[in-house]
Design an enzyme around this catalytic site. Structure first.
Site, PDB file in Angstrom:
ATOM      1  N   ALA A  44      19.799 101.414  12.714  1.00 61.28           N
ATOM      2  CA  ALA A  44      21.173 100.997  13.043  1.00 61.28           C
ATOM      3  C   ALA A  44      21.880 100.565  11.766  1.00 61.28           C
ATOM      4  CB  ALA A  44      21.152  99.867  14.063  1.00 61.28           C
ATOM      5  N   GLY A  45      21.878 101.469  10.779  1.00 63.29           N
ATOM      6  CA  GLY A  45      22.646 101.207   9.563  1.00 63.29           C
ATOM      7  C   GLY A  45      24.059 101.725   9.760  1.00 63.29           C
ATOM      8  N   ASN A  87      21.443 112.678   4.649  1.00 62.09           N
ATOM      9  CA  ASN A  87      21.916 113.508   3.542  1.00 62.09           C
ATOM     10  C   ASN A  87      20.738 114.185   2.849  1.00 62.09           C
ATOM     11  OD1 ASN A  87      24.697 113.366   3.472  1.00 62.09           O
ATOM     12  ND2 ASN A  87      24.764 111.566   2.138  1.00 62.09           N
ATOM     13  N   LYS A 116      26.941 120.571   1.342  1.00 59.68           N
ATOM     14  CA  LYS A 116      27.171 119.133   1.144  1.00 59.68           C
ATOM     15  C   LYS A 116      26.311 118.618  -0.019  1.00 59.68           C
ATOM     16  CE  LYS A 116      27.813 114.591   2.856  1.00 59.68           C
ATOM     17  NZ  LYS A 116      27.488 113.502   3.734  1.00 59.68           N
ATOM     18  N   ASN A 142      26.935 116.359  -3.717  1.00 60.57           N
ATOM     19  CA  ASN A 142      26.507 114.995  -4.068  1.00 60.57           C
ATOM     20  C   ASN A 142      25.226 114.906  -4.878  1.00 60.57           C
ATOM     21  OD1 ASN A 142      24.612 115.374  -2.056  1.00 60.57           O
ATOM     22  ND2 ASN A 142      25.643 114.101  -0.553  1.00 60.57           N
ATOM     23  N   SER A 164      26.917 106.669  -2.410  1.00 60.23           N
ATOM     24  CA  SER A 164      25.914 105.926  -1.609  1.00 60.23           C
ATOM     25  C   SER A 164      24.714 105.562  -2.473  1.00 60.23           C
ATOM     26  CB  SER A 164      25.493 106.757  -0.403  1.00 60.23           C
ATOM     27  OG  SER A 164      24.999 108.006  -0.812  1.00 60.23           O
TER      28      SER A 164
END
Ligand SMILES: NC(=O)C1=CN([C@@H]2O[C@H](COP(=O)(O)OP(=O)(O)OC[C@H]3O[C@@H](n4cnc5c(N)ncnc54)[C@H](OP(=O)(O)O)[C@@H]3O)[C@@H](O)[C@H]2O)C=CC1
Ligand SMILES: CC(C)(CO)C(=O)C(=O)O
Length: 316
Positions: A8-9, A101, A196, A200, A265
């Site tokens: 639950a981040g 990711n 994606k 990054n 991030s």
């Protein structure tokens, strides 16, 4: 439908809150401070509207039990641990949706990648046949253990890991859309994942190394050739595995530049003393390059320097 969420981040809390607010039965596997805070409900703030919802949460997978859909929303270094404990939450019919990711462990047709799945333990714990591929295009952050702020919710991209779509993918898309989350169903989710990643895998480690926001990295002229070289290598690896990139590195950099002075991030993880997603973002493209015979000298350099930094700081 019984929906389980592990983690639950920022992402897990956003998805859990939206699904619960839409009336779904959501159970969260959480721990410590997050678990304690979740007992008073989950708060989501998006487009200046704050909503609170009750969710069920536990640190015991057996108490949560078998789910119809299991969403895994942890950072990549935690995946081995959570795959290991997810057994009681999954049965042969459970659909598993990782929201992470980087390169997932199943990316090469289920053949384990040692960078992201050492020993193949994740592949053993999560059957490829029960998995749906996902890319998260959003920017969320936790503002307290059970509160999340959604800065930007673009979309989830969903698709079958072996390419194509299916009835189960369309049903999942419907579930999220009913909860107000935009979804694109993709015929080629691997390509969307690689695209994606291409954006990054260079910015994140460079920002983690330099503690610079993206705007500074993108306007440093001495760095540009290195960024473009890494991107060209990643594009070549993608081309060799059926994930071609049809954009130039310069164009992608211009898109990222529009996001302004943001902290990636990975930089946020470094600042918070959390383990970084180095293997998923940089180690795995390197490993795939080796497997398909595409050289990645610039990515190798970036990997080595970032790994040393992370080792020195205890972030691996
Ligand atoms: N945040 C964003 O805007 C975006 C993130 N992503 C990707 O989504 C993925 C998730 O990221 P994000 O939500 O930001 O990460 P966070 O670090 O915010 O959240 C991860 C959560 O996983 C929990 N967790 C880790 N291990 C366990 C465990 N064994 N049992 C229970 N809970 C566990 C952590 O718990 P605890 O707090 O107790 O440590 C934490 O709450 C990453 O791959 C990220 O790169 C993708 C797009 C956007
Ligand atoms: C915003 C972006 C694209 C930066 O590289 C990202 O994905 C991240 O910070 O992890």
């Amino acid at each position: 439908m019984k929906i389980g969420i592990i983690g639950a981040g920022a992402i897990g809390a956003w998805i859990a809150a939206r699904l619960a607010l839409a009336g779904n039965r959501v159970s969260i596997l959480a721990r410590g401070e997050t678990l304690r805070a979740l007992r008073d409900g989950l708060t989501v703030r998006e487009r200046e509207v704050t909503e609170r919802v009750e969710v069920s949460a536990s640190d015991n997978p057996s108490a949560i039990g078998r789910q119809d859909l299991l969403i895994i929303a942890v950072k990549a270094p935690a995946l081995g641990d959570v795959a290991g404990v997810s057994g009681p939450m999954t049965g042969p019919e459970t659909l598993i949706l990782p929201m992470l990711n980087g390169v997932p462990w199943w990316f090469l047709d289920g053949e384990p990648l040692s960078s992201v799945d050492p020993g193949g333990l994740i592949s053993q714990a999560i059957p490829l046949s029960q998995l749906v591929g996902c890319v998260v295009h959003a920017a969320c952050r936790r503002t307290s253990p059970a509160s999340v702020e959604v800065a930007h919710a673009d979309k989830l991209i969903l698709g079958e890991p072996k390419c194509g779509t299916s009835q189960r993918v369309r049903e999942l898309a419907g579930l999220f859309e009913n909860a107000g989350i935009r979804v694109e169903v993709s015929e080629d989710v691997r390509r969307a994942i690689w695209y994606k990643l291409w954006g990054n895998m260079t910015m994140n480690p460079l920002s983690a190394l330099t503690e610079a926001t993206a705007d500074r990295l993108l306007t440093e002229p001495e760095l540009k050739p290195f960024i473009l070289a890494c991107m060209a290598e990643a594009a070549a690896v993608g081309g060799a595995i059926g994930c071609p990139i049809s954009e130039s590195g310069e164009d992608r950099m211009a898109v990222t530049a529009r996001l302004g002075a943001f902290k990636t991030s990975m930089l946020q993880d470094v600042e918070a003393g959390r383990r970084i997603e180095l293997e998923a973002l940089v180690g795995a493209p390197r490993e795939i390059g080796r497997r398909v015979g595409v050289p990645t000298p610039s990515i190798d350099t970036l990997y080595a320097i970032t790994r040393l930094m992370a080792e020195s700081r205890g972030l691996l």
